[in-house]
Write a protein that holds these residues in place. Structure first.
Motif, PDB file in Angstrom:
ATOM      1  N   PRO A  46       2.056   0.530  -5.448  1.00 24.07           N
ATOM      2  CA  PRO A  46       1.851   2.502  -5.985  1.00 24.07           C
ATOM      3  C   PRO A  46       2.361   2.414  -4.558  1.00 24.07           C
ATOM      4  CG  PRO A  46       0.216   0.853  -5.855  1.00 24.07           C
ATOM      5  CD  PRO A  46       0.835  -0.228  -5.719  1.00 24.07           C
ATOM      6  N   SER A  47       2.315   4.535  -5.049  1.00 20.14           N
ATOM      7  CA  SER A  47       2.015   4.941  -3.035  1.00 20.14           C
ATOM      8  C   SER A  47       1.029   4.810  -2.654  1.00 20.14           C
ATOM      9  CB  SER A  47       3.225   6.433  -3.384  1.00 20.14           C
ATOM     10  OG  SER A  47       2.108   6.520  -4.342  1.00 20.14           O
ATOM     11  N   GLU A  48       0.828   5.356  -1.746  1.00 22.76           N
ATOM     12  CA  GLU A  48      -0.410   5.620  -0.991  1.00 22.76           C
ATOM     13  C   GLU A  48      -1.558   6.037  -2.337  1.00 22.76           C
ATOM     14  OE1 GLU A  48      -1.583   3.863   1.292  1.00 22.76           O
ATOM     15  OE2 GLU A  48       0.248   2.553   2.143  1.00 22.76           O
ATOM     16  N   ASP A  50      -1.584   6.742  -4.682  1.00 23.01           N
ATOM     17  CA  ASP A  50      -1.793   5.902  -6.425  1.00 23.01           C
ATOM     18  C   ASP A  50      -2.981   4.000  -5.871  1.00 23.01           C
ATOM     19  OD1 ASP A  50      -1.161   7.123  -8.095  1.00 23.01           O
ATOM     20  OD2 ASP A  50       1.117   6.823  -8.483  1.00 23.01           O
ATOM     21  N   LYS A  51      -2.743   4.202  -5.370  1.00 22.98           N
ATOM     22  CA  LYS A  51      -3.312   2.919  -4.761  1.00 22.98           C
ATOM     23  C   LYS A  51      -5.002   2.661  -4.895  1.00 22.98           C
ATOM     24  CE  LYS A  51      -0.614   0.916  -0.684  1.00 22.98           C
ATOM     25  NZ  LYS A  51      -0.837   0.525   1.341  1.00 22.98           N
TER      26      LYS A  51
END
Length: 426
Positions: A46-48, A50-51
């Motif tokens: 995931p993107s940062e 979405d983590k």
């Protein structure tokens, strides 16, 4: 991977769980209660931003997987609770199931009647100990296979050993005070488990004639949202402590309702929601204020002080029970030693592993309770002892709700809990 689709499926599974209890048909939710979904989440990059969302979803999937795989063991516990019987010997002997024995114990009208039910309660130990042990071991083994060695660290954010240390520190700090509280007067007959104190039977004045969510919520004049909040069945009244418990449910529901509606379910409501339990403890703590009994219940100053003191005694014993459940979660915990610490004498050996016992919620409940005391002190200092009448106080609480990680209890928080109760019992 569509995280929002997984989130919707997780929300549906937990909604079904709330409706049906432990006997949820988990096979219908297998897509979010198994290792395949966890592997996909682990492989997803995931993107940062979405983590945190992916990590929150993973915790939900672990919890759902544990519930699904352990459902047979859970059903065996339920069947034993339903089928096992013990004989209560009063005017006539009566064979009753576990739930009815507990109900009779809590509703007993005299120490002698309570002792008859308590003797029967101990008789359930041999039947219940094995299925409860199997359920605990099954869930621990599933968690280990899913890579969760310390459930408290994973779900709550604080290691179990750290919470054990704080619970032991609280039991030591509150020991002398508890002995003073539970020491009967010369003309008193002591109830088993100090039930008259725990249930606050002497704080019976001014409460609503009927225990309902609306009647309880209306005691908090500043509460901006009256029911319907997301609340289940109101607890049966067995003393003033029932109203306190109902206020804590209202507080937890208020916290859940305060979460931003646009957030995904996994970020809005963690599988172990410590802050909801902590908010419930803040609401319940209003009953320790004489101002609550004067302003909300209409008592005289003397009656209000006496009743607040009775509820402080109940709160002290409840906090010690919550701490003991954490300690009982330690491998090799000595049930005899811990029950003697709680009740002045050890409970029957047959109740080891049955009651009191650690549950999946014990660590979170203790963390919520011990961290609530310091926050309550800040709330009271800012808003006054009748904060429960001020809409601004509830708005302030709402503004302070956040998604910050839980932290280990500090020694000052254990001290704050002990000091606040000691001051109220002076």
């Amino acid at each position: 991977m569509d995280l929002l689709a997984v989130d919707r499926a997780v929300a549906a599974a937990f909604a079904a769980h709330r409706r049906a209890g432990e006997d949820t048909g988990w096979e219908a939710h297998r897509s979010v209660s198994g290792q395949r979904t966890l592997r996909e989440l682990a492989a997803f990059a995931p993107s940062e931003i979405d983590k945190p969302f992916a990590a929150a979803l993973a915790r939900h999937v672990v919890r759902l997987t544990v519930l699904r795989v352990s459902q047979d063991a859970e059903r065996r516990v339920g069947a034993t609770l339903k089928d096992a019987r013990a004989v209560v010997r009063l005017e006539r002997a009566e064979s009753l199931p576990y739930a009815d024995v507990w109900k009779g114990l809590l509703a007993a009208r005299s120490p002698g009647e309570a002792r008859a039910y308590f003797a029967a309660l101990a008789d359930f130990g041999p039947a219940l100990a094995e299925p409860l042990r199997e359920l605990r071991q099954t869930r621990e083994e599933i968690q280990r296979r899913l890579g969760v060695e310390d459930a408290s660290s994973y779900f709550v954010g604080v290691p179990h050993a750290t919470l054990v240390d704080s619970a032991r520190a609280w039991l030591a700090a509150s020991r002398d005070l508890a002995r003073d509280v539970t020491r009967p007067r010369a003309d008193e007959e002591r109830w088993p488990l100090d039930l008259d104190l725990r249930l606050a039977r002497h704080a019976a004045l001014g409460w609503p004639a009927r225990l309902s969510w609306r009647s309880v919520s209306e005691l908090l004049a500043g509460l901006p949202s009256k029911p319907p909040l997301a609340l289940g069945k109101a607890p049966d009244p067995v003393g003033a402590a029932s109203f306190v418990r109902a206020l804590s449910h209202v507080g937890a529901a208020f916290r859940r309702a305060a979460a931003p509606g646009g957030l995904p379910f996994a970020l809005r409501e963690p599988p172990v929601f410590v802050d909801a339990t902590r908010t419930g403890a803040l609401f319940a703590a209003a009953t320790l204020e004489p101002a609550f009994h004067r302003r909300a219940l209409g008592l005289s100053p003397g009656q209000a002080s006496d009743q607040a003191r009775s509820l402080a005694r109940s709160a002290l014993l409840s906090a010690r029970l919550a701490a003991s459940r954490v300690v009982l979660g330690e491998p090799g915990a000595d049930h005899e030693e811990i029950s003697a610490e709680l009740f002045g004498a050890p409970l029957p050996a047959s109740l080891a592993g049955v009651w009191p016992r650690a549950t999946e919620r014990s660590d979170a409940d203790w963390l919520a309770l011990v961290t609530a005391a310091a926050r309550y002190g800040e709330l009271r200092e800012r808003e006054g002892d009748d904060w429960f009448r001020s809409p601004r106080a509830f708005q302030t609480l709402r503004e302070r709700f956040g998604a910050a990680d839980e932290k280990a209890p500090e020694p000052r928080e254990v001290t704050a809990l002990a000091r606040s109760l000691e001051e109220r019992l002076a």
